[in-house]
Design a protein around this motif. Structure first.
Motif, short mmCIF file in Angstrom:
data_model
loop_
_atom_site.label_atom_id
_atom_site.label_comp_id
_atom_site.label_asym_id
_atom_site.label_seq_id
_atom_site.Cartn_x
_atom_site.Cartn_y
_atom_site.Cartn_z
N ILE A 36 13.32 -45.39 -0.38
CA ILE A 36 13.28 -45.15 -1.82
C ILE A 36 11.87 -45.42 -2.36
CG2 ILE A 36 14.17 -45.93 -4.06
CD1 ILE A 36 16.33 -44.48 -2.58
N ASP A 37 11.29 -46.53 -1.94
CA ASP A 37 9.92 -46.87 -2.36
C ASP A 37 8.96 -45.74 -2.00
OD1 ASP A 37 10.65 -49.29 -3.41
OD2 ASP A 37 9.90 -50.50 -1.75
N LEU A 94 9.69 -42.56 -1.39
CA LEU A 94 10.00 -41.37 -2.19
C LEU A 94 9.36 -41.44 -3.57
CD1 LEU A 94 13.72 -40.59 -1.33
CD2 LEU A 94 11.81 -39.03 -1.11
N LEU A 95 9.24 -42.66 -4.08
CA LEU A 95 8.63 -42.84 -5.40
C LEU A 95 7.12 -42.79 -5.32
CD1 LEU A 95 10.88 -45.69 -6.81
CD2 LEU A 95 10.67 -43.39 -7.75
N LYS A 96 6.58 -43.19 -4.18
CA LYS A 96 5.13 -43.28 -4.02
C LYS A 96 4.49 -41.91 -3.81
CE LYS A 96 2.93 -44.77 -0.38
NZ LYS A 96 2.67 -45.58 0.85
N VAL A 97 5.07 -41.11 -2.95
CA VAL A 97 4.46 -39.82 -2.62
C VAL A 97 4.64 -38.83 -3.77
CG1 VAL A 97 4.64 -40.09 -0.14
CG2 VAL A 97 6.52 -39.04 -1.39
N ASP A 98 3.70 -37.94 -3.87
CA ASP A 98 3.75 -36.98 -4.97
C ASP A 98 4.81 -35.91 -4.72
OD1 ASP A 98 1.97 -38.11 -6.63
OD2 ASP A 98 0.24 -37.08 -5.81
#
Lengths: 110, 110
Positions: free
Chosen positions: B32-33, B35-39
């Motif tokens: 999840i982390d 998925l939030l980090k990558v553009d």
DNA sequence: AATATATATCGTAATATTGCAATATATAAA
DNA sequence: TTTATATATTGCAATATTACGATATATATT
């Protein structure tokens, strides 16, 4: 195997996972719901509310306590359990932050 | 036993528990982390980010998908995974509501 | 068509979780 | 001090989860 490889994750990731795992059982959600519903936090009657045997409830309470989600104080022969607001806030903050990040993105690629 | 007695809980309690359970593993929090980090939300590179074997990651992705937390679309030979914002909001709402109830109480008995 | 690449599924061993009966512990009441 | 009450612990059987090697599947490239 069967054991989680905690070494390869950050302390934060492990902490959130531990709390989420503790909340990952309907009996434990029911316990939390009940703790929020009753006015007092003396909660021996959880056993009467939830249709599980007393040792099972006791075990679930222990897991919530180990994860830091609830606190318990001995109060005579009964035990006073209540939600640890600070711990809950840590958890909540993580998901609110996630939401903020998601809103900034608005990818909608799926 | 070993099987959870879902029959004795409300659908809401079961639903929240299913989502919390899916989030109750550091690898899945790490996913999840990430998925939030990558553009972009094309995420084949999760396997390179997290030090777990490819079948293990695939299994974790499946569990997040089963719990409704992420969605996945086939995009050529890769797969596009992203967070299901609506599902997350359900979860988040539950905990925000909990907080509101807690603040109203201010019991501090523990 | 043959090969490379990405992801999923299968099978399985190690370990964890769930639920409960039996029992222990510890305080309260008689 | 005996008895009742509330909660915890132990031990165990049934089931679930975690992790991974081997293999399958499905598209892309040559």
């Amino acid at each position: 195997m069967g054991a989680t490889k905690t070494e390869i994750f950050t302390p934060k990731q492990n902490q959130i996972a531990i709390m989420a795992k503790a909340l990952g059982h309907p009996a434990r959600i029911a316990i939390i719901d009940y703790l929020l519903k009753v006015d007092t936090c003396i909660c021996g009657d959880i056993v009467n509310e939830i249709k599980l045997a007393q040792p099972t409830i006791s075990q679930h309470l222990k897991e919530l306590k180990n994860a830091g989600i609830i606190k318990g104080n001995i109060s005579g022969t009964a035990i006073c359990y209540c939600i640890d607001e600070k711990a809950l806030q840590t958890f909540q903050k993580y998901f609110n932050n996630m939401e903020t990040k998601l809103e900034k993105k608005k990818l909608n690629c799926c």
